[in-house]
Design an enzyme around this catalytic site. Structure first.
Site, PDB file in Angstrom:
ATOM      1  CB  SER A   1      -4.152   2.710 -32.205  1.00 25.57           C
ATOM      2  OG  SER A   1      -3.848   2.149 -32.827  1.00 25.57           O
TER       3      SER A   1
ATOM      4  CG  ASP B   1      -6.863  21.640 -27.363  1.00 27.55           C
ATOM      5  OD1 ASP B   1      -7.319  20.330 -27.548  1.00 27.55           O
ATOM      6  OD2 ASP B   1      -5.781  22.798 -26.920  1.00 27.55           O
ATOM      7  CB  VAL B   2      -9.392  16.484 -26.465  1.00 26.29           C
ATOM      8  CG1 VAL B   2     -10.720  17.048 -27.617  1.00 26.29           C
ATOM      9  CG2 VAL B   2      -8.298  15.932 -27.483  1.00 26.29           C
TER      10      VAL B   2
ATOM     11  CE  LYS C   1      -5.407   6.311 -30.473  1.00 23.37           C
ATOM     12  NZ  LYS C   1      -6.238   7.431 -30.132  1.00 23.37           N
TER      13      LYS C   1
ATOM     14  CE1 TYR D   1      -2.666   7.733 -33.323  1.00 24.00           C
ATOM     15  CE2 TYR D   1      -1.752   5.101 -33.555  1.00 24.00           C
ATOM     16  CZ  TYR D   1      -2.623   6.788 -33.167  1.00 24.00           C
ATOM     17  OH  TYR D   1      -4.300   6.114 -34.007  1.00 24.00           O
TER      18      TYR D   1
HETATM   19  P1  NAP Z   1      -7.774  12.856 -38.561  1.00 24.68           P
HETATM   20  O1  NAP Z   1      -8.667  11.748 -39.687  1.00 24.68           O
HETATM   21  O2  NAP Z   1      -7.079  13.667 -38.292  1.00 24.68           O
HETATM   22  O3  NAP Z   1      -8.352  13.875 -37.515  1.00 24.68           O
HETATM   23  C1  NAP Z   1      -8.558  13.357 -36.488  1.00 24.68           C
HETATM   24  C2  NAP Z   1      -9.287  14.769 -35.922  1.00 24.68           C
HETATM   25  O4  NAP Z   1      -9.375  15.112 -34.894  1.00 24.68           O
HETATM   26  C3  NAP Z   1      -9.352  15.522 -36.557  1.00 24.68           C
HETATM   27  O5  NAP Z   1     -10.434  17.037 -37.196  1.00 24.68           O
HETATM   28  C4  NAP Z   1      -8.156  17.104 -35.717  1.00 24.68           C
HETATM   29  O6  NAP Z   1      -8.638  18.173 -36.477  1.00 24.68           O
HETATM   30  C5  NAP Z   1      -9.230  16.775 -34.857  1.00 24.68           C
HETATM   31  N1  NAP Z   1      -8.246  17.086 -33.554  1.00 24.68           N
HETATM   32  C6  NAP Z   1      -6.285  16.984 -33.489  1.00 24.68           C
HETATM   33  N2  NAP Z   1      -6.319  17.387 -31.650  1.00 24.68           N
HETATM   34  C7  NAP Z   1      -7.047  17.966 -30.990  1.00 24.68           C
HETATM   35  C8  NAP Z   1      -7.581  18.479 -30.503  1.00 24.68           C
HETATM   36  N3  NAP Z   1      -6.668  18.869 -29.997  1.00 24.68           N
HETATM   37  N4  NAP Z   1      -9.167  18.791 -29.971  1.00 24.68           N
HETATM   38  C9  NAP Z   1     -10.184  18.584 -30.385  1.00 24.68           C
HETATM   39  N5  NAP Z   1      -9.682  18.003 -32.225  1.00 24.68           N
HETATM   40  C10 NAP Z   1      -8.261  17.829 -32.193  1.00 24.68           C
HETATM   41  O7  NAP Z   1      -7.188  10.899 -38.116  1.00 24.68           O
HETATM   42  P2  NAP Z   1      -8.461   9.750 -37.899  1.00 24.68           P
HETATM   43  O8  NAP Z   1      -7.843   8.764 -38.931  1.00 24.68           O
HETATM   44  O9  NAP Z   1      -9.687  10.711 -38.227  1.00 24.68           O
HETATM   45  O10 NAP Z   1      -8.105   9.152 -36.561  1.00 24.68           O
HETATM   46  C11 NAP Z   1      -9.271   9.656 -35.775  1.00 24.68           C
HETATM   47  C12 NAP Z   1      -8.873   8.417 -34.392  1.00 24.68           C
HETATM   48  O11 NAP Z   1      -9.002   7.450 -34.901  1.00 24.68           O
HETATM   49  C13 NAP Z   1      -7.653   8.952 -33.311  1.00 24.68           C
HETATM   50  O12 NAP Z   1      -8.261   9.323 -32.182  1.00 24.68           O
HETATM   51  C14 NAP Z   1      -6.623   8.684 -34.583  1.00 24.68           C
HETATM   52  O13 NAP Z   1      -5.565   7.951 -33.418  1.00 24.68           O
HETATM   53  C15 NAP Z   1      -7.771   6.628 -34.190  1.00 24.68           C
HETATM   54  N6  NAP Z   1      -6.979   6.332 -35.316  1.00 24.68           N
HETATM   55  C16 NAP Z   1      -7.179   6.383 -36.683  1.00 24.68           C
HETATM   56  C17 NAP Z   1      -6.752   5.293 -37.496  1.00 24.68           C
HETATM   57  C18 NAP Z   1      -6.492   5.628 -38.979  1.00 24.68           C
HETATM   58  O14 NAP Z   1      -5.703   4.634 -39.779  1.00 24.68           O
HETATM   59  N7  NAP Z   1      -6.582   6.110 -38.923  1.00 24.68           N
HETATM   60  C19 NAP Z   1      -6.034   3.871 -36.627  1.00 24.68           C
HETATM   61  C20 NAP Z   1      -6.447   3.783 -35.236  1.00 24.68           C
HETATM   62  C21 NAP Z   1      -6.868   4.710 -34.717  1.00 24.68           C
HETATM   63  P3  NAP Z   1      -7.420  19.635 -37.231  1.00 24.68           P
HETATM   64  O15 NAP Z   1      -7.187  18.198 -38.058  1.00 24.68           O
HETATM   65  O16 NAP Z   1      -8.410  19.962 -38.081  1.00 24.68           O
HETATM   66  O17 NAP Z   1      -6.885  20.513 -36.646  1.00 24.68           O
END
Ligand code: NAP
Length: 248
Positions: A143, A63-64, A160, A156
Site C-alpha cells: 500500500s 486463512d492466510v 505494508k 497497517y
Molecule cells: P476488502 O474489500 O476488505 O477485501 C479483503 C479480502 O481479504 C476480504 O475478502 C477478506 O475476507 C479477505 N481476508 C481478510 N483476512 C483474511 C485472512 N486472514 N485470510 C484470508 N482472507 C482474508 O479489501 P481490499 O480493499 O480489496 O484490499 C485488498 C488488499 O489491497 C489488501 O491487502 C489491502 O491492504 C490492499 N490495499 C487496499 C487499498 C484500498 O484503498 N482499498 C489501498 C492499498 C492497499 P472477509 O472480509 O470475507 O473476511
C-alpha cells in the site's frame, strides 16, 4: 496481447474487492484461478464469475495466517487445476487507531494477516514453483501507506512497508528458480475497506490525487496481471504505485 492461458493463478482474499478483481482479470487473460478467502461463500461467488470466462476455478476457504490452510490451498490448486504459476498475496484487514490508542492485539493482528500471510504465501508458492521447474510470478499487495505512513495506521503502514522488504528478499532468493516477485502499492481504491471512511476525509484525500478521483479495483488488477505476465519478464523486486499520482 497479455496471454495467461495454460497458467494457474492463486489469489488470496479474492472473495471481494481488489482480490476479486484480480481473479477476474487473470481469468479474462486466460488463467485458471484458485480463489482463496476466509469466507467460502464469497470465494465461491468469485469462482463462478471466473468460470463465466470459460476458465477453471476452485474456491478454497483459507486463512492466510494458517500455514496448514495456505499449504492445503496450494496443494488444491496444483491437484485440481494442474499446476501453480502465479500467486497473489492480497488478503488484508485494517484495525485503525492512533498510536496512543492502539491495542497490542490490533497491532499484532494486522501484522499477522499482512506479513505472516505474505510470508506463508510466498513460501508455499516458491516451493511449488521451484519443484515444477517452469518459473513463476508472485505479486504482493502492499500500500502507498507503506511508503509514506498514514495517520492512524501504525500497524497497517508498518506491515505494508514490511511487505516491500519481503518482496525484495524473495526476489533475490527466488530469481534462481525463474520466479519473479513484485509488489503493488495502491492508493485509495473503492472497496469495502475504504467504504466506511467519513466523507470529509475522502474529499480531502481526493483533493490530493492529481488524477482527481479514487481508483477502481480493476485498475489495480490490470497491473497485477501485467506483473504476472511475460510482459514483465525483466521485472523483479519492483514496487509499482497505482495511486492516481498521489504521494509522488
Ligand atoms: P476488502 O474489500 O476488505 O477485501 C479483503 C479480502 O481479504 C476480504 O475478502 C477478506 O475476507 C479477505 N481476508 C481478510 N483476512 C483474511 C485472512 N486472514 N485470510 C484470508 N482472507 C482474508 O479489501 P481490499 O480493499 O480489496 O484490499 C485488498 C488488499 O489491497 C489488501 O491487502 C489491502 O491492504 C490492499 N490495499 C487496499 C487499498 C484500498 O484503498 N482499498 C489501498 C492499498 C492497499 P472477509 O472480509 O470475507 O473476511
Amino acid at each position: 496481447m497479455i496471454d495467461l492461458s495454460g497458467k494457474v493463478a492463486v489469489v488470496t482474499g479474492a472473495g471481494q474487492g481488489i482480490g476479486r478483481a484480480i481473479a477476474l482479470e487473470m481469468a479474462r487473460h486466460g488463467a485458471d484461478v484458485a480463489v482463496l478467502d476466509l469466507n467460502l461463500e464469497t470465494a465461491a461467488r468469485t469462482a463462478e464469475e471466473v468460470r463465466a470466462f470459460g476458465r477453471k476455478a476452485v474456491a478454497v476457504r483459507a486463512d492466510v495466517t494458517s500455514a496448514e490452510d495456505v499449504e492445503g490451498a496450494a496443494e488444491t490448486a496444483v491437484r485440481q487445476l494442474g499446476g501453480l504459476h502465479v500467486w497473489v498475496n492480497n488478503a488484508g484487514i485494517t484495525r485503525d487507531a492512533t498510536i496512543l490508542k492502539m491495542s497490542e492485539e490490533d497491532f499484532d493482528l494486522v501484522l499477522r494477516v499482512h506479513m505472516r500471510g505474505t510470508f506463508l504465501g510466498m513460501r508455499a508458492a516458491g516451493a511449488r514453483m521451484r519443484a515444477q521447474g517452469q518459473g513463476g510470478a508472485i505479486v504482493n499487495i502492499s500500500s502507498i501507506s507503506g511508503k509514506v505512513g498514514n495517520f492512524g495506521q501504525v500497524n497497517y503502514a508498518g506491515a505494508k512497508a514490511g511487505i516491500v522488504a519481503m518482496t525484495k528478499t524473495a526476489a533475490r532468493e527466488f530469481a534462481r528458480f525463474g520466479v519473479r516477485v513484485n509488489a503493488i502499492q495502491p492508493g485509495w481504491i473503492e472497496t469495502a475497506m475504504t467504504a466506511a471512511v467519513p466523507e470529509d476525509v475522502r474529499a480531502q484525500a481526493v483533493a490530493a490525487i492529481p488524477l482527481g478521483r479514487t481508483g477502481r479495483p480493476e485498475e489495480v488488477a490490470r497491473v497485477a496481471v501485467f506483473l504476472a505476465s511475460e510482459y514483465a519478464s525483466y521485472m523483479t523486486g519492483a514496487v509499482v504505485e497505482v495511486t492516481g499520482g498521489r504521494n509522488m
